[in-house]
Design a protein around this motif. Structure first.
Motif, PDB file in Angstrom:
ATOM      1  N   GLU A  30       0.824  -1.202   0.000  1.00  0.00           N
ATOM      2  CA  GLU A  30       0.000   0.000   0.000  1.00  0.00           C
ATOM      3  C   GLU A  30       0.864   1.261   0.000  1.00  0.00           C
ATOM      4  N   VAL A  31       1.973   1.238   0.726  1.00  0.00           N
ATOM      5  CA  VAL A  31       2.899   2.377   0.711  1.00  0.00           C
ATOM      6  C   VAL A  31       3.433   2.579  -0.714  1.00  0.00           C
ATOM      7  N   VAL A  32       3.818   1.506  -1.358  1.00  0.00           N
ATOM      8  CA  VAL A  32       4.348   1.587  -2.726  1.00  0.00           C
ATOM      9  C   VAL A  32       3.263   2.107  -3.678  1.00  0.00           C
ATOM     10  N   ARG A  33       2.042   1.623  -3.505  1.00  0.00           N
ATOM     11  CA  ARG A  33       0.926   2.065  -4.362  1.00  0.00           C
ATOM     12  C   ARG A  33       0.657   3.551  -4.175  1.00  0.00           C
ATOM     13  N   GLN A  34       0.651   3.994  -2.940  1.00  0.00           N
ATOM     14  CA  GLN A  34       0.412   5.422  -2.680  1.00  0.00           C
ATOM     15  C   GLN A  34       1.579   6.270  -3.187  1.00  0.00           C
ATOM     16  N   TRP A  35       2.785   5.732  -3.106  1.00  0.00           N
ATOM     17  CA  TRP A  35       3.924   6.470  -3.646  1.00  0.00           C
ATOM     18  C   TRP A  35       3.769   6.655  -5.150  1.00  0.00           C
ATOM     19  N   SER A  36       3.256   5.653  -5.842  1.00  0.00           N
ATOM     20  CA  SER A  36       3.094   5.785  -7.295  1.00  0.00           C
ATOM     21  C   SER A  36       2.111   6.905  -7.633  1.00  0.00           C
ATOM     22  N   SER A  37       1.126   7.137  -6.779  1.00  0.00           N
ATOM     23  CA  SER A  37       0.202   8.255  -6.992  1.00  0.00           C
ATOM     24  C   SER A  37       0.924   9.589  -6.820  1.00  0.00           C
ATOM     25  N   VAL A  38       1.749   9.688  -5.796  1.00  0.00           N
ATOM     26  CA  VAL A  38       2.528  10.914  -5.567  1.00  0.00           C
ATOM     27  C   VAL A  38       3.481  11.131  -6.738  1.00  0.00           C
ATOM     28  N   ASP A  39       4.117  10.080  -7.181  1.00  0.00           N
ATOM     29  CA  ASP A  39       5.047  10.145  -8.308  1.00  0.00           C
ATOM     30  C   ASP A  39       4.338  10.666  -9.554  1.00  0.00           C
ATOM     31  N   ALA A  40       3.131  10.191  -9.808  1.00  0.00           N
ATOM     32  CA  ALA A  40       2.372  10.627 -10.981  1.00  0.00           C
ATOM     33  C   ALA A  40       2.051  12.123 -10.904  1.00  0.00           C
ATOM     34  N   VAL A  41       1.689  12.598  -9.725  1.00  0.00           N
ATOM     35  CA  VAL A  41       1.403  14.030  -9.551  1.00  0.00           C
ATOM     36  C   VAL A  41       2.667  14.842  -9.813  1.00  0.00           C
ATOM     37  N   TRP A  42       3.782  14.402  -9.248  1.00  0.00           N
ATOM     38  CA  TRP A  42       5.034  15.113  -9.452  1.00  0.00           C
ATOM     39  C   TRP A  42       5.406  15.149 -10.935  1.00  0.00           C
ATOM     40  N   LEU A  43       5.235  14.030 -11.611  1.00  0.00           N
ATOM     41  CA  LEU A  43       5.572  13.979 -13.034  1.00  0.00           C
ATOM     42  C   LEU A  43       4.708  14.948 -13.842  1.00  0.00           C
ATOM     43  N   ARG A  44       3.410  14.990 -13.548  1.00  0.00           N
ATOM     44  CA  ARG A  44       2.533  15.937 -14.255  1.00  0.00           C
ATOM     45  C   ARG A  44       2.980  17.376 -14.029  1.00  0.00           C
ATOM     46  N   LEU A  45       3.305  17.704 -12.792  1.00  0.00           N
ATOM     47  CA  LEU A  45       3.768  19.063 -12.492  1.00  0.00           C
ATOM     48  C   LEU A  45       5.062  19.394 -13.233  1.00  0.00           C
ATOM     49  N   LEU A  46       5.984  18.450 -13.251  1.00  0.00           N
ATOM     50  CA  LEU A  46       7.266  18.697 -13.914  1.00  0.00           C
ATOM     51  C   LEU A  46       7.114  18.812 -15.428  1.00  0.00           C
ATOM     52  N   VAL A  47       6.257  17.994 -16.012  1.00  0.00           N
ATOM     53  CA  VAL A  47       6.042  18.070 -17.465  1.00  0.00           C
ATOM     54  C   VAL A  47       5.442  19.429 -17.822  1.00  0.00           C
ATOM     55  N   ARG A  48       4.467  19.871 -17.028  1.00  0.00           N
ATOM     56  CA  ARG A  48       3.874  21.196 -17.274  1.00  0.00           C
ATOM     57  C   ARG A  48       4.911  22.300 -17.118  1.00  0.00           C
ATOM     58  N   LEU A  49       5.683  22.224 -16.054  1.00  0.00           N
ATOM     59  CA  LEU A  49       6.688  23.247 -15.808  1.00  0.00           C
ATOM     60  C   LEU A  49       7.723  23.267 -16.916  1.00  0.00           C
ATOM     61  N   GLN A  50       8.207  22.110 -17.307  1.00  0.00           N
ATOM     62  CA  GLN A  50       9.227  22.059 -18.354  1.00  0.00           C
ATOM     63  C   GLN A  50       8.674  22.528 -19.694  1.00  0.00           C
ATOM     64  N   GLY A  51       7.432  22.204 -19.980  1.00  0.00           N
ATOM     65  CA  GLY A  51       6.810  22.694 -21.215  1.00  0.00           C
ATOM     66  C   GLY A  51       6.706  24.208 -21.221  1.00  0.00           C
ATOM     67  N   GLY A  52       6.291  24.775 -20.097  1.00  0.00           N
ATOM     68  CA  GLY A  52       6.203  26.230 -19.988  1.00  0.00           C
ATOM     69  C   GLY A  52       7.564  26.898 -20.081  1.00  0.00           C
ATOM     70  N   LEU A  53       8.560  26.289 -19.462  1.00  0.00           N
ATOM     71  CA  LEU A  53       9.910  26.855 -19.529  1.00  0.00           C
ATOM     72  C   LEU A  53      10.470  26.815 -20.951  1.00  0.00           C
ATOM     73  N   ALA A  54      10.209  25.720 -21.638  1.00  0.00           N
ATOM     74  CA  ALA A  54      10.696  25.597 -23.015  1.00  0.00           C
ATOM     75  C   ALA A  54      10.049  26.655 -23.904  1.00  0.00           C
ATOM     76  N   ALA A  55       8.760  26.901 -23.706  1.00  0.00           N
ATOM     77  CA  ALA A  55       8.079  27.926 -24.498  1.00  0.00           C
ATOM     78  C   ALA A  55       8.619  29.316 -24.166  1.00  0.00           C
ATOM     79  N   ARG A  56       8.920  29.561 -22.902  1.00  0.00           N
ATOM     80  CA  ARG A  56       9.437  30.865 -22.482  1.00  0.00           C
ATOM     81  C   ARG A  56      10.861  31.108 -22.954  1.00  0.00           C
ATOM     82  N   GLN A  57      11.638  30.056 -23.144  1.00  0.00           N
ATOM     83  CA  GLN A  57      13.020  30.232 -23.571  1.00  0.00           C
ATOM     84  C   GLN A  57      13.096  30.887 -24.944  1.00  0.00           C
ATOM     85  N   VAL A  58      12.095  30.660 -25.757  1.00  0.00           N
ATOM     86  CA  VAL A  58      12.071  31.258 -27.092  1.00  0.00           C
ATOM     87  C   VAL A  58      11.948  32.775 -26.984  1.00  0.00           C
ATOM     88  N   LEU A  59      11.188  33.246 -26.004  1.00  0.00           N
ATOM     89  CA  LEU A  59      10.926  34.678 -25.851  1.00  0.00           C
ATOM     90  C   LEU A  59      11.892  35.391 -24.910  1.00  0.00           C
TER      91      LEU A  59
END
Length: 180
Positions: A30-59
Protein backbone atom coordinates in the motif's frame (compact mmCIF):
# COMPACT_ATOMS: atom_id res chain seq x y z
CA UNK A 1 -0.25 -35.13 25.56
CA UNK A 2 2.94 -33.01 25.61
CA UNK A 3 3.51 -33.54 21.88
CA UNK A 4 -0.07 -32.44 21.14
CA UNK A 5 0.39 -29.27 23.21
CA UNK A 6 3.70 -28.57 21.53
CA UNK A 7 2.11 -29.15 18.12
CA UNK A 8 -0.73 -26.75 18.95
CA UNK A 9 1.68 -24.03 20.10
CA UNK A 10 3.81 -24.55 17.00
CA UNK A 11 0.73 -24.35 14.75
CA UNK A 12 -0.39 -21.13 16.41
CA UNK A 13 3.08 -19.63 15.95
CA UNK A 14 3.20 -20.64 12.29
CA UNK A 15 -0.28 -19.22 11.62
CA UNK A 16 0.63 -16.03 13.46
CA UNK A 17 3.88 -15.67 11.48
CA UNK A 18 2.08 -16.18 8.17
CA UNK A 19 -0.62 -13.70 9.14
CA UNK A 20 1.89 -11.11 10.36
CA UNK A 21 3.98 -11.55 7.21
CA UNK A 22 0.95 -11.14 4.98
CA UNK A 23 -0.13 -8.01 6.86
CA UNK A 24 3.32 -6.44 6.61
CA UNK A 25 3.55 -7.25 2.90
CA UNK A 26 0.06 -5.85 2.27
CA UNK A 27 0.81 -2.62 4.15
CA UNK A 28 4.15 -2.30 2.44
CA UNK A 29 2.44 -2.75 -0.92
CA UNK A 30 0.00 0.00 0.00
CA UNK A 31 2.90 2.38 0.71
CA UNK A 32 4.35 1.59 -2.73
CA UNK A 33 0.93 2.07 -4.36
CA UNK A 34 0.41 5.42 -2.68
CA UNK A 35 3.92 6.47 -3.65
CA UNK A 36 3.09 5.78 -7.29
CA UNK A 37 0.20 8.25 -6.99
CA UNK A 38 2.53 10.91 -5.57
CA UNK A 39 5.05 10.15 -8.31
CA UNK A 40 2.37 10.63 -10.98
CA UNK A 41 1.40 14.03 -9.55
CA UNK A 42 5.03 15.11 -9.45
CA UNK A 43 5.57 13.98 -13.03
CA UNK A 44 2.53 15.94 -14.25
CA UNK A 45 3.77 19.06 -12.49
CA UNK A 46 7.27 18.70 -13.91
CA UNK A 47 6.04 18.07 -17.46
CA UNK A 48 3.87 21.20 -17.27
CA UNK A 49 6.69 23.25 -15.81
CA UNK A 50 9.23 22.06 -18.35
CA UNK A 51 6.81 22.69 -21.22
CA UNK A 52 6.20 26.23 -19.99
CA UNK A 53 9.91 26.85 -19.53
CA UNK A 54 10.70 25.60 -23.02
CA UNK A 55 8.08 27.93 -24.50
CA UNK A 56 9.44 30.86 -22.48
CA UNK A 57 13.02 30.23 -23.57
CA UNK A 58 12.07 31.26 -27.09
CA UNK A 59 10.93 34.68 -25.85
CA UNK A 60 13.53 35.23 -23.13
CA UNK A 61 16.68 37.31 -23.20
CA UNK A 62 20.11 35.67 -22.94
CA UNK A 63 20.34 36.04 -19.14
CA UNK A 64 16.83 34.72 -18.64
CA UNK A 65 17.53 31.82 -21.00
CA UNK A 66 20.40 30.74 -18.75
CA UNK A 67 18.14 30.97 -15.68
CA UNK A 68 15.44 28.97 -17.45
CA UNK A 69 18.01 26.36 -18.51
CA UNK A 70 19.19 26.11 -14.90
CA UNK A 71 15.64 25.38 -13.77
CA UNK A 72 15.31 22.86 -16.62
CA UNK A 73 18.45 21.14 -15.32
CA UNK A 74 17.06 21.04 -11.78
CA UNK A 75 13.80 19.61 -13.17
CA UNK A 76 15.84 16.92 -14.93
CA UNK A 77 17.63 16.15 -11.66
CA UNK A 78 14.27 15.85 -9.88
CA UNK A 79 13.02 13.55 -12.63
CA UNK A 80 16.12 11.38 -12.13
CA UNK A 81 15.51 11.30 -8.37
CA UNK A 82 11.88 10.33 -8.99
CA UNK A 83 13.05 7.54 -11.29
CA UNK A 84 15.32 6.18 -8.56
CA UNK A 85 12.50 6.43 -6.01
CA UNK A 86 10.19 4.64 -8.43
CA UNK A 87 12.68 1.78 -8.67
CA UNK A 88 13.17 1.66 -4.87
CA UNK A 89 10.09 3.30 -3.34
CA UNK A 90 10.95 2.35 0.24
CA UNK A 91 14.61 3.36 0.05
CA UNK A 92 15.29 6.20 2.47
CA UNK A 93 18.13 7.69 0.41
CA UNK A 94 15.98 7.78 -2.74
CA UNK A 95 13.16 9.51 -0.90
CA UNK A 96 15.53 12.05 0.66
CA UNK A 97 17.01 12.76 -2.77
CA UNK A 98 13.53 13.52 -4.13
CA UNK A 99 12.84 15.93 -1.28
CA UNK A 100 16.25 17.56 -1.71
CA UNK A 101 15.77 18.06 -5.45
CA UNK A 102 12.24 19.37 -4.92
CA UNK A 103 13.45 21.95 -2.40
CA UNK A 104 16.27 22.91 -4.76
CA UNK A 105 13.73 23.46 -7.57
CA UNK A 106 11.47 25.58 -5.37
CA UNK A 107 14.44 27.69 -4.25
CA UNK A 108 15.59 28.21 -7.85
CA UNK A 109 12.10 29.26 -8.95
CA UNK A 110 11.83 31.71 -6.05
CA UNK A 111 15.23 33.17 -6.86
CA UNK A 112 14.31 33.51 -10.50
CA UNK A 113 11.04 35.26 -9.61
CA UNK A 114 13.10 38.12 -8.19
CA UNK A 115 15.22 38.63 -11.31
CA UNK A 116 13.01 37.95 -14.35
CA UNK A 117 10.75 40.17 -16.41
CA UNK A 118 7.17 40.78 -15.34
CA UNK A 119 5.90 38.65 -18.22
CA UNK A 120 7.53 35.47 -16.86
CA UNK A 121 6.71 35.94 -13.15
CA UNK A 122 3.06 34.83 -13.40
CA UNK A 123 4.14 31.52 -14.95
CA UNK A 124 6.56 30.91 -12.09
CA UNK A 125 3.88 31.86 -9.54
CA UNK A 126 1.48 29.40 -11.16
CA UNK A 127 4.09 26.63 -11.05
CA UNK A 128 4.77 27.22 -7.35
CA UNK A 129 1.07 27.43 -6.52
CA UNK A 130 0.41 24.15 -8.33
CA UNK A 131 3.15 22.51 -6.28
CA UNK A 132 1.77 24.00 -3.05
CA UNK A 133 -1.76 22.86 -3.80
CA UNK A 134 -1.33 19.44 -5.37
CA UNK A 135 1.68 17.86 -3.69
CA UNK A 136 0.48 18.08 -0.07
CA UNK A 137 -2.91 16.67 -1.08
CA UNK A 138 -1.24 13.80 -2.94
CA UNK A 139 1.01 13.10 0.04
CA UNK A 140 -1.85 12.64 2.55
CA UNK A 141 -2.77 9.06 1.49
CA UNK A 142 0.93 8.24 1.22
CA UNK A 143 1.55 9.46 4.78
CA UNK A 144 -1.46 7.48 6.06
CA UNK A 145 -0.06 4.33 4.41
CA UNK A 146 3.42 5.03 5.81
CA UNK A 147 1.99 5.50 9.31
CA UNK A 148 0.01 2.24 9.15
CA UNK A 149 3.01 0.30 7.83
CA UNK A 150 5.44 1.76 10.36
CA UNK A 151 3.04 1.13 13.25
CA UNK A 152 2.57 -2.49 12.17
CA UNK A 153 6.32 -2.86 11.80
CA UNK A 154 6.97 -1.50 15.29
CA UNK A 155 4.45 -3.70 17.12
CA UNK A 156 5.72 -6.67 19.04
CA UNK A 157 6.15 -9.48 18.06
CA UNK A 158 5.75 -8.34 14.41
CA UNK A 159 8.84 -6.17 14.87
CA UNK A 160 10.85 -9.33 15.43
CA UNK A 161 9.50 -10.81 12.19
CA UNK A 162 10.11 -7.54 10.32
CA UNK A 163 13.75 -7.54 11.40
CA UNK A 164 14.19 -11.13 10.25
CA UNK A 165 12.66 -10.25 6.88
CA UNK A 166 14.75 -7.04 6.69
CA UNK A 167 11.68 -4.81 6.38
CA UNK A 168 12.69 -1.22 7.02
CA UNK A 169 10.31 1.55 8.04
CA UNK A 170 9.08 3.86 5.30
CA UNK A 171 9.86 7.54 5.63
CA UNK A 172 7.40 10.38 5.68
CA UNK A 173 8.19 13.04 3.10
CA UNK A 174 8.42 16.46 4.67
CA UNK A 175 7.84 19.22 2.14
CA UNK A 176 6.84 21.80 4.76
CA UNK A 177 9.82 24.01 3.85
CA UNK A 178 8.53 24.33 0.30
CA UNK A 179 5.03 25.36 1.30
CA UNK A 180 5.96 28.73 2.73
Amino acid sequence: MGALGFGMVLAVLVFWAVGAHNRLVRLRGEVVRQWSSVDAVWLRLLVRLQGGLAARQVLASDGETQDLQQIQTICDDLLEALTQARLQPLDEDSQKQVVSQHLKLVAAIRLMQQTVQESIRPDLDIALNRMRQTLPAALIPYHVAVLAYNEALSMRPASWLGKRLKFKPAIRMDLSLSAS
